[in-house]
Motif scaffolding. Structure first.
Motif, short mmCIF file in Angstrom:
data_model
loop_
_atom_site.label_atom_id
_atom_site.label_comp_id
_atom_site.label_asym_id
_atom_site.label_seq_id
_atom_site.Cartn_x
_atom_site.Cartn_y
_atom_site.Cartn_z
N TRP A 72 0.82 -1.21 0.00
CA TRP A 72 0.00 0.00 0.00
C TRP A 72 0.85 1.26 0.00
CZ3 TRP A 72 -5.18 -0.31 -0.69
CH2 TRP A 72 -5.76 -1.57 -0.53
N TYR A 73 2.07 1.17 0.49
CA TYR A 73 2.96 2.33 0.54
C TYR A 73 3.31 2.86 -0.85
CZ TYR A 73 6.35 -1.36 -0.41
OH TYR A 73 7.02 -2.42 -0.97
N THR A 74 3.14 2.01 -1.87
CA THR A 74 3.54 2.44 -3.22
C THR A 74 2.69 3.61 -3.72
OG1 THR A 74 2.05 0.78 -4.18
CG2 THR A 74 4.37 0.15 -3.86
N VAL A 75 1.51 3.78 -3.16
CA VAL A 75 0.66 4.88 -3.61
C VAL A 75 1.33 6.22 -3.32
CG1 VAL A 75 -0.66 5.21 -1.49
CG2 VAL A 75 -1.73 5.69 -3.70
N PHE A 76 2.23 6.25 -2.32
CA PHE A 76 2.97 7.48 -2.02
C PHE A 76 4.36 7.45 -2.66
CE2 PHE A 76 0.07 6.91 1.62
CZ PHE A 76 -0.64 8.09 1.51
N VAL A 77 5.08 6.36 -2.51
CA VAL A 77 6.45 6.28 -3.02
C VAL A 77 6.46 6.38 -4.54
CG1 VAL A 77 8.54 4.87 -3.12
CG2 VAL A 77 7.15 4.89 -1.04
N GLY A 78 5.54 5.68 -5.19
CA GLY A 78 5.53 5.68 -6.65
C GLY A 78 5.24 7.04 -7.25
N ALA A 79 4.60 7.92 -6.49
CA ALA A 79 4.28 9.25 -7.02
C ALA A 79 5.52 10.08 -7.27
CB ALA A 79 3.35 9.98 -6.05
N ALA A 80 6.65 9.74 -6.65
CA ALA A 80 7.88 10.52 -6.80
C ALA A 80 8.74 10.07 -7.98
CB ALA A 80 8.69 10.44 -5.52
N ILE A 81 8.24 9.12 -8.77
CA ILE A 81 9.02 8.58 -9.89
C ILE A 81 8.25 8.82 -11.18
CG2 ILE A 81 10.08 6.49 -10.86
CD1 ILE A 81 10.06 5.33 -8.00
N SER A 82 9.00 9.08 -12.25
CA SER A 82 8.38 9.22 -13.58
C SER A 82 8.70 7.99 -14.41
CB SER A 82 8.91 10.48 -14.28
OG SER A 82 8.47 10.52 -15.63
N PRO A 83 7.75 7.48 -15.21
CA PRO A 83 8.03 6.28 -16.00
C PRO A 83 9.20 6.46 -16.97
CG PRO A 83 5.68 6.77 -15.98
CD PRO A 83 6.37 7.94 -15.37
#
Length: 786
Positions: A72-83
């Motif tokens: 569930w933490y990815t909803v925050f961590v993933g927001a800081a990365i661009s594909p």
């Protein structure tokens, strides 16, 4: 209209820098978020390497697979990365616009609530949707339900959706419409996982926007009238244009309609698709304006396209079925409600445009063929004349025959430029043909009714008499109880002063005038209106800025006593010593010799300017011929006229209650009495006071205001007034009026749409300088004060 002094040129750059720093200081949370994302990009190398190829998306991405694995933490961590590295610019720009606007207007906490709330909500909504549909054997559901996503763009779309709640009504509808069309088109025709979350974030943002900005929710208006039908047709055309361009730029997975089979656009160049999109959007806007020519063109194109699609009905993709359905719906609208698309342009303008298009087409075609033949050694094989003609024609549509290919840079630039030149020319031609406006017919009976209402009702303003001058058109309500005078400049109807009629009738009948403008393809703007009429227009979602201050002298309490009136008393005493007296005349029955003198003074003032004489709200001796206008002249005992003023009556319920100055000119010869204009106005004021009138108005200089420059239109008018100051002396005129201690009454310009401000400024300029040519305007623009 008192001219606001423009800031010195040396300070413009420092002022702009100061403004930019002021904006940045008010959006710290937005800037910190952007810096954090860039910092993460540097640490993970995602700023210059593909996050997908490095495995970062699979490791830190959010979505249904991540939630199923308890991440569930990815909803925050993933927001800081661009594909992808190139996506940083798009993601952070979207975020900066949406989040920055919210934080600037409403603070960091509300911005963070919108960004975080819409991001989490969008991810959960899309994940839940794919989880609920996972048992359905549909290709896009099965594939996308296994895809993870990264990036901050969801928060940017959500913030932008929420921010629309704080925008002006027109901009709110405009941004919501464009955003919704984009989101729907990307799902239908591209179908990447982020297209679903972008759409969800946008619509969640629209839903929570009023809560974020503290504004009540709007009631849905289901009224379907003329403008709504026009807008619906325009939206269908715009949707088609947008989705074809988007699928050319980013075909994605083909969208939910043709998943795995992206639209084949190989036969069209990007330039060709961009050109078609520009033309389609021009036609869409023309439908919004109710143009008959756009309706005919769209019908021809749409029916032809529907026939071509219909030929292959057995083998149609779902996306083609949708295109066919939209085409049929558009045809039904344009046929059923054709009466709403009957706005025609000026016939002479159309004929002139057709001739220009023909000559341009022949010229460009000839140039292309000649250039190809001149560079024939740069093509393989060397083209013949027939090949050059065919290649030129095909390149117009972004196609190529392949019979002769360019081998040098010059040849490649040549063939590439053919399509550019044609699309620019066609787009300009379309706009010229469909958006020109027919001049409103002048009906003498309507002018008579306007004058009657203006005289017999209490709504006449101090500048209202100018609305009786030549060059204006008139509208009268169906009940003939409200009338409006306006000057048409292109597609803009510049309404001069307030509507005339009883206040309660004006409030009830104004919607008829707006319907009249829509039916004639005109954009109404209201110039030099009072605060009372401005309030009436605000009920129709009009905005306003102050553009003038009427200078009013109340006569009952007027006395030239005290030190403050020393200059005025000196002018009166000087006139007594030098044998100058004031004489009142009516220009239409003045003696020939006197008219000749007045004509000489007027000619001196026109000849002293390097720009043509101004019009619209600035009259001359022609306007003074009106039998209701009184001229006051400063005449020497030898019969020489030293100066002249003209005064227009102000009516209230059939009686003259005051007078407004128009002409104010002195003889420019040597030997003219100093202070002649102060003398004339002072004597006029005292004479009108003795006759029992309430006030005199020294009117207002055009294109000027005393408030601090703020909005884009204010800045444009300020620049325009500043450039014209050396020619017409508006500032010195206001300083002169200040000698009489007038009461300043604000006058406003009201407009519906900020996007029309550049057009409004040009229309006002053309109204004041109808005879100025390009050379005159360039001379004024580049003029520098000594």
């Amino acid at each position: 209209m008192t001219t606001a002094t423009a800031p010195p040129e040396d300070d413009s750059s420092s002022s702009s820098l100061h403004d930019a720093l002021g904006i940045l200081k008010r959006i710290p949370a937005t800037l910190i978020t952007i810096l954090v994302v860039l910092g993460v990009g540097i640490v993970t190398h995602a700023l210059w390497e593909s996050a997908t190829e490095m495995g970062l998306t699979e490791r830190w991405g959010f979505g249904l697979p991540a939630f199923q694995e308890g991440q569930w933490y990815t909803v925050f961590v993933g927001a800081a990365i661009s594909p992808e590295p190139w996506m940083y610019a798009l993601i952070l720009t979207t975020f900066a616009i949406g989040a920055g606007y919210l934080e600037y207007r409403f603070g960091a906490w509300r911005m963070l609530l919108a960004v975080i709330g819409t991001h989490i909500g969008a991810v959960l909504v899309v994940a839940t949707m794919f989880w609920a549909l996972s048992d359905i054997d549909v290709a896009w559901i099965q594939e996308l339900s296994q895809v993870r996503d990264v990036g901050l763009s969801n928060g940017g779309f959500g913030a932008l959706g929420a921010a629309t709640a704080a925008m002006a009504p027109l901009w709110r509808r405009r941004v919501r419409l464009i955003g919704s069309l984009y989101a729907i088109a990307m799902i239908l025709y591209a179908g990447e996982i982020w297209d679903f979350t972008h759409a969800a974030a946008l619509f969640i943002g629209l839903a929570i926007g009023p809560l974020v900005v503290g504004r009540p929710y709007e009631k849905m208006d289901w009224h379907v009238g003329r403008q709504e039908i026009r807008d619906l047709a325009g939206i269908i055309v715009a949707f088609g244009a947008i989705h074809h361009l988007l699928t050319r730029l980013w075909p994605g997975q083909g969208g939910v309609l043709s998943f795995g089979v992206p639209e084949d656009t190989s036969e069209y160049s990007l330039l060709t698709q961009l050109g078609f999109t520009i033309i389609s959007l021009t036609l869409s806007y023309a439908l919004h304006r109710g143009r008959r020519a756009a309706r005919i063109i769209i019908l021809i194109i749409t029916i032809g396209g529907a026939v071509l699609i219909g030929i292959g009905i057995p083998n149609l993709h779902p996306s083609q079925w949708l295109d066919l359905a939209l085409d049929l719906a558009l045809v039904a609208i344009l046929f059923t409600w054709r009466r709403h698309f009957m706005v025609r342009g000026d016939r002479r303008t159309r004929r002139r445009t057709y001739r220009r298009i023909l000559f341009l087409g022949l010229g460009v075609a000839t140039f292309n063929v000649v250039a190809i033949m001149a560079l024939r050694d740069s093509f393989t094989p060397s083209p013949t004349l027939g090949t050059a003609i065919g290649e030129s024609v095909l390149r117009i549509f972004g196609l190529t025959s392949g019979e002769s290919e360019p081998t040098t840079t010059a040849a490649r630039i040549l063939v590439s430029s053919i399509g550019v030149i044609w699309f620019v020319a066609v787009a300009i031609a379309f706009a010229a043909i469909m958006l020109n406006s027919r001049a409103a017919a002048t009906d003498p009976t309507k002018k008579e009714r306007f004058i009657q209402l203006q005289t017999d009702t209490p709504g006449m303003t101090d500048v209202g008499y100018m609305a009786r001058w030549d060059g204006l058109a008139y509208w009268v309500s169906d009940a003939e109880r409200v009338a409006i005078a306006f000057k048409q400049v292109g597609g803009t109807a510049i309404v001069l002063s307030d509507a005339v009629g009883r206040p309660e009738d004006v409030r009830e009948d104004m919607h008829e005038f707006f319907d009249f403008c829509r039916s004639h393809g005109l954009r109404p703007t209201f110039f030099s209106v009072t605060a009372e009429f401005r309030d009436v227009l605000e009920a129709f979602d009009y905005r306003s800025i102050q553009v003038a201050e009427d200078t009013v002298i109340r006569l009952p309490e007027l006395e030239f006593k005290g030190k403050a009136w020393q200059d005025v008393r000196s002018a009166i005493n000087r006139a007594n010593r030098e044998g100058v007296t004031m004489t009142a005349v009516r220009m239409h029955d003045a003696p020939r010799g006197l008219k000749d003198q007045l004509g000489t003074i007027a000619a001196q003032w026109v000849g002293d300017k390097s720009l043509p004489e101004m019009g619209f709200t600035l009259g001359g001796l022609k306007e003074a011929e009106d039998p209701n206008v009184v001229m006051h002249l400063a005449v020497h005992e030898d019969g020489t006229v030293h100066g002249m003023t003209s005064w227009m009556p102000v009516y209230r319920d059939g009686d003259v209650v005051g007078w407004t100055i128009d002409i104010m000119q002195r003889r420019l010869d040597d030997g003219v009495m100093s202070g002649v204009m102060e003398f004339l106005i002072a004597q006029t004021a005292m004479e009108f006071k003795e006759q029992g009138y309430e006030f005199i108005s020294l009117s207002c200089a055009p294109l000027s205001y005393s408030a601090e420059t703020g909005s884009p239109l204010e800045r444009m008018l300020d620049i325009l007034a500043d450039k014209m100051e050396p020619y017409y002396g508006f500032t010195s005129l206001e300083r002169f009026k200040a000698k009489f201690k007038p009461e300043h009454v604000p006058m406003y310009l009201a407009f519906e749409d900020e996007a029309q401000l550049p057009g409004i400024s040009l229309a006002i300029l053309r109204a004041y300088l109808p005879d100025a040519n390009a050379t005159d305007l360039i001379r004024a623009a580049v003029h520098k004060d000594d």
